[in-house]
Design a protein around this motif. Structure first.
Motif, PDB file in Angstrom:
ATOM      1  N   GLN A 147       2.917  -1.990  10.511  1.00  0.00           N
ATOM      2  CA  GLN A 147       1.638  -2.046  11.232  1.00  0.00           C
ATOM      3  C   GLN A 147       0.649  -2.928  10.481  1.00  0.00           C
ATOM      4  OE1 GLN A 147      -0.085   1.760  12.064  1.00  0.00           O
ATOM      5  NE2 GLN A 147      -1.798   0.883  13.174  1.00  0.00           N
ATOM      6  N   THR A 148       0.600  -2.778   9.158  1.00  0.00           N
ATOM      7  CA  THR A 148      -0.159  -3.676   8.296  1.00  0.00           C
ATOM      8  C   THR A 148       0.890  -4.570   7.627  1.00  0.00           C
ATOM      9  OG1 THR A 148      -1.816  -1.978   7.877  1.00  0.00           O
ATOM     10  CG2 THR A 148      -1.747  -3.829   6.333  1.00  0.00           C
ATOM     11  N   PRO A 149       0.978  -5.846   8.010  1.00  0.00           N
ATOM     12  CA  PRO A 149       2.101  -6.662   7.554  1.00  0.00           C
ATOM     13  C   PRO A 149       1.939  -7.349   6.195  1.00  0.00           C
ATOM     14  CG  PRO A 149       0.838  -7.869   9.162  1.00  0.00           C
ATOM     15  CD  PRO A 149       0.204  -6.505   9.048  1.00  0.00           C
ATOM     16  N   LEU A 150       0.742  -7.337   5.620  1.00  0.00           N
ATOM     17  CA  LEU A 150       0.520  -8.094   4.396  1.00  0.00           C
ATOM     18  C   LEU A 150      -0.254  -7.248   3.393  1.00  0.00           C
ATOM     19  CD1 LEU A 150       0.933 -10.881   3.074  1.00  0.00           C
ATOM     20  CD2 LEU A 150      -1.222 -11.598   4.125  1.00  0.00           C
ATOM     21  N   PHE A 151       0.210  -7.268   2.138  1.00  0.00           N
ATOM     22  CA  PHE A 151      -0.400  -6.487   1.068  1.00  0.00           C
ATOM     23  C   PHE A 151      -0.622  -7.371  -0.150  1.00  0.00           C
ATOM     24  CE2 PHE A 151       2.022  -3.695   3.737  1.00  0.00           C
ATOM     25  CZ  PHE A 151       1.189  -2.609   3.912  1.00  0.00           C
ATOM     26  N   ALA A 152      -1.719  -7.121  -0.855  1.00  0.00           N
ATOM     27  CA  ALA A 152      -2.021  -7.829  -2.107  1.00  0.00           C
ATOM     28  C   ALA A 152      -2.211  -6.781  -3.196  1.00  0.00           C
ATOM     29  CB  ALA A 152      -3.286  -8.673  -1.950  1.00  0.00           C
ATOM     30  N   ILE A 153      -1.416  -6.878  -4.259  1.00  0.00           N
ATOM     31  CA  ILE A 153      -1.419  -5.883  -5.326  1.00  0.00           C
ATOM     32  C   ILE A 153      -1.250  -6.590  -6.667  1.00  0.00           C
ATOM     33  CG2 ILE A 153       1.065  -5.459  -5.106  1.00  0.00           C
ATOM     34  CD1 ILE A 153       0.398  -2.425  -5.537  1.00  0.00           C
ATOM     35  N   ASP A 154      -1.829  -6.019  -7.699  1.00  0.00           N
ATOM     36  CA  ASP A 154      -1.753  -6.595  -9.042  1.00  0.00           C
ATOM     37  C   ASP A 154      -0.295  -6.850  -9.437  1.00  0.00           C
ATOM     38  OD1 ASP A 154      -2.317  -7.375 -11.644  1.00  0.00           O
ATOM     39  OD2 ASP A 154      -3.416  -5.561 -12.153  1.00  0.00           O
ATOM     40  N   LEU A 194      11.285  -3.331 -14.026  1.00  0.00           N
ATOM     41  CA  LEU A 194      11.780  -2.950 -15.344  1.00  0.00           C
ATOM     42  C   LEU A 194      11.987  -1.449 -15.511  1.00  0.00           C
ATOM     43  CD1 LEU A 194       9.727  -5.490 -17.457  1.00  0.00           C
ATOM     44  CD2 LEU A 194      12.082  -5.671 -16.658  1.00  0.00           C
ATOM     45  N   TYR A 195      10.984  -0.644 -15.223  1.00  0.00           N
ATOM     46  CA  TYR A 195      11.098   0.799 -15.427  1.00  0.00           C
ATOM     47  C   TYR A 195      11.205   1.584 -14.130  1.00  0.00           C
ATOM     48  CZ  TYR A 195      10.177  -0.143 -20.299  1.00  0.00           C
ATOM     49  OH  TYR A 195      10.264  -0.612 -21.585  1.00  0.00           O
ATOM     50  N   LYS A 196      11.203   0.896 -13.009  1.00  0.00           N
ATOM     51  CA  LYS A 196      11.455   1.464 -11.678  1.00  0.00           C
ATOM     52  C   LYS A 196      10.408   2.461 -11.193  1.00  0.00           C
ATOM     53  CE  LYS A 196      15.318  -0.783 -11.776  1.00  0.00           C
ATOM     54  NZ  LYS A 196      15.031  -2.092 -12.322  1.00  0.00           N
ATOM     55  N   GLN A 197       9.210   2.475 -11.779  1.00  0.00           N
ATOM     56  CA  GLN A 197       8.168   3.336 -11.226  1.00  0.00           C
ATOM     57  C   GLN A 197       7.733   2.754  -9.881  1.00  0.00           C
ATOM     58  OE1 GLN A 197       7.807   1.271 -13.823  1.00  0.00           O
ATOM     59  NE2 GLN A 197       5.681   0.780 -14.242  1.00  0.00           N
ATOM     60  N   HIS A 198       7.264   3.610  -8.983  1.00  0.00           N
ATOM     61  CA  HIS A 198       6.927   3.204  -7.613  1.00  0.00           C
ATOM     62  C   HIS A 198       5.421   3.205  -7.411  1.00  0.00           C
ATOM     63  CE1 HIS A 198      11.067   4.783  -7.372  1.00  0.00           C
ATOM     64  NE2 HIS A 198      11.225   3.761  -6.553  1.00  0.00           N
ATOM     65  N   PHE A 199       4.913   2.100  -6.875  1.00  0.00           N
ATOM     66  CA  PHE A 199       3.487   1.949  -6.612  1.00  0.00           C
ATOM     67  C   PHE A 199       3.256   1.816  -5.114  1.00  0.00           C
ATOM     68  CE2 PHE A 199       4.089   0.354 -10.900  1.00  0.00           C
ATOM     69  CZ  PHE A 199       3.074   1.003 -11.592  1.00  0.00           C
ATOM     70  N   SER A 200       2.258   2.532  -4.609  1.00  0.00           N
ATOM     71  CA  SER A 200       1.882   2.432  -3.211  1.00  0.00           C
ATOM     72  C   SER A 200       1.319   1.046  -2.935  1.00  0.00           C
ATOM     73  CB  SER A 200       0.825   3.486  -2.879  1.00  0.00           C
ATOM     74  OG  SER A 200       0.232   3.217  -1.627  1.00  0.00           O
ATOM     75  N   LEU A 201       1.808   0.404  -1.890  1.00  0.00           N
ATOM     76  CA  LEU A 201       1.259  -0.895  -1.508  1.00  0.00           C
ATOM     77  C   LEU A 201      -0.115  -0.739  -0.867  1.00  0.00           C
ATOM     78  CD1 LEU A 201       4.366  -2.810  -0.114  1.00  0.00           C
ATOM     79  CD2 LEU A 201       3.129  -3.229  -2.235  1.00  0.00           C
ATOM     80  N   ARG A 202      -0.410   0.430  -0.338  1.00  0.00           N
ATOM     81  CA  ARG A 202      -1.680   0.653   0.345  1.00  0.00           C
ATOM     82  C   ARG A 202      -2.848   0.868  -0.615  1.00  0.00           C
ATOM     83  NH1 ARG A 202       0.357   0.643   5.221  1.00  0.00           N
ATOM     84  NH2 ARG A 202       2.248   1.750   5.682  1.00  0.00           N
ATOM     85  N   GLY A 216      -2.208   1.382  -4.423  1.00  0.00           N
ATOM     86  CA  GLY A 216      -1.852   1.063  -5.803  1.00  0.00           C
ATOM     87  C   GLY A 216      -1.503   2.237  -6.697  1.00  0.00           C
ATOM     88  N   HIS A 217      -1.576   3.478  -6.206  1.00  0.00           N
ATOM     89  CA  HIS A 217      -1.275   4.605  -7.093  1.00  0.00           C
ATOM     90  C   HIS A 217       0.221   4.668  -7.394  1.00  0.00           C
ATOM     91  CE1 HIS A 217      -0.093   6.929  -3.481  1.00  0.00           C
ATOM     92  NE2 HIS A 217       0.577   7.698  -4.332  1.00  0.00           N
ATOM     93  N   CYS A 218       0.543   5.189  -8.576  1.00  0.00           N
ATOM     94  CA  CYS A 218       1.929   5.332  -9.006  1.00  0.00           C
ATOM     95  C   CYS A 218       2.420   6.714  -8.596  1.00  0.00           C
ATOM     96  CB  CYS A 218       2.032   5.157 -10.517  1.00  0.00           C
ATOM     97  SG  CYS A 218       3.719   5.332 -11.160  1.00  0.00           S
ATOM     98  N   LEU A 219       3.563   6.786  -7.922  1.00  0.00           N
ATOM     99  CA  LEU A 219       4.091   8.053  -7.448  1.00  0.00           C
ATOM    100  C   LEU A 219       4.595   8.935  -8.583  1.00  0.00           C
ATOM    101  CD1 LEU A 219       3.968   6.329  -4.831  1.00  0.00           C
ATOM    102  CD2 LEU A 219       5.980   7.552  -4.086  1.00  0.00           C
ATOM    103  N   GLU A 220       5.046   8.353  -9.671  1.00  0.00           N
ATOM    104  CA  GLU A 220       5.612   9.137 -10.776  1.00  0.00           C
ATOM    105  C   GLU A 220       4.610   9.493 -11.864  1.00  0.00           C
ATOM    106  OE1 GLU A 220       8.728   7.020  -8.675  1.00  0.00           O
ATOM    107  OE2 GLU A 220       7.026   6.191  -9.741  1.00  0.00           O
ATOM    108  N   ASP A 221       3.534   8.731 -11.981  1.00  0.00           N
ATOM    109  CA  ASP A 221       2.596   8.926 -13.090  1.00  0.00           C
ATOM    110  C   ASP A 221       1.171   8.638 -12.620  1.00  0.00           C
ATOM    111  OD1 ASP A 221       1.109   8.912 -15.450  1.00  0.00           O
ATOM    112  OD2 ASP A 221       2.421   7.507 -16.486  1.00  0.00           O
ATOM    113  N   ALA A 222       0.382   9.682 -12.458  1.00  0.00           N
ATOM    114  CA  ALA A 222      -0.994   9.531 -11.972  1.00  0.00           C
ATOM    115  C   ALA A 222      -1.866   8.712 -12.923  1.00  0.00           C
ATOM    116  CB  ALA A 222      -1.618  10.906 -11.739  1.00  0.00           C
TER     117      ALA A 222
END
Length: 120
Positions: A48-55, A84-92, A94-100
């Motif tokens: 639905q939102t086709p483009l994301f910009a993230i650090d 590298l470490y496979k942590q997951h970041f929300s594209l919406r 930027g929060h990390c699912l494994e480490d707040a």
């Protein structure tokens, strides 16, 4: 800047062109230079939102590699997995699912004609 903060009044926001539409690769990331830092753009035309910009800077490894991450969904959240470490970041947002304690900055981004622009 979170997505909710970035969405405020996009009509009056200043925008900077960072690349052309044809530079985007569907289902993948490309990295651009914006305001003195690397930003990963993810183009997902079926969303639905086709483009994301993230650090692009991975806070755990210290490397600029997020643009090479794999895209997926975890429990309904659209994410990029850091290479590298496979942590997951929300594209919406930027929060990390494994480490707040970890997170990535996100920016408003749009395609306007042939130009890809990031909100300042």
């Amino acid at each position: 800047m979170s997505l909710s903060n970035a969405a405020v009044n996009l009509q009056t926001q200043d925008w900077q062109t960072v690349c052309k539409r044809q530079d985007l690769v569907a289902q993948s990331g490309v990295v651009v230079w914006f305001e003195g830092r690397q930003v990963a753009l993810f183009y997902l035309p079926e969303e639905q939102t086709p483009l994301f910009a993230i650090d692009n800077h991975d806070p755990k490894s210290g490397a600029n590699v997020i643009g090479r991450g794999l895209i997926g969904h975890i429990k309904g959240e659209l994410v990029v997995a850091a290479p590298l470490y496979k942590q997951h970041f929300s594209l919406r947002d930027g929060h990390c699912l494994e480490d707040a304690q970890q997170g990535l900055q996100v920016w408003p981004v749009r395609i306007r004609g042939d130009q890809v622009e990031i909100g300042m």
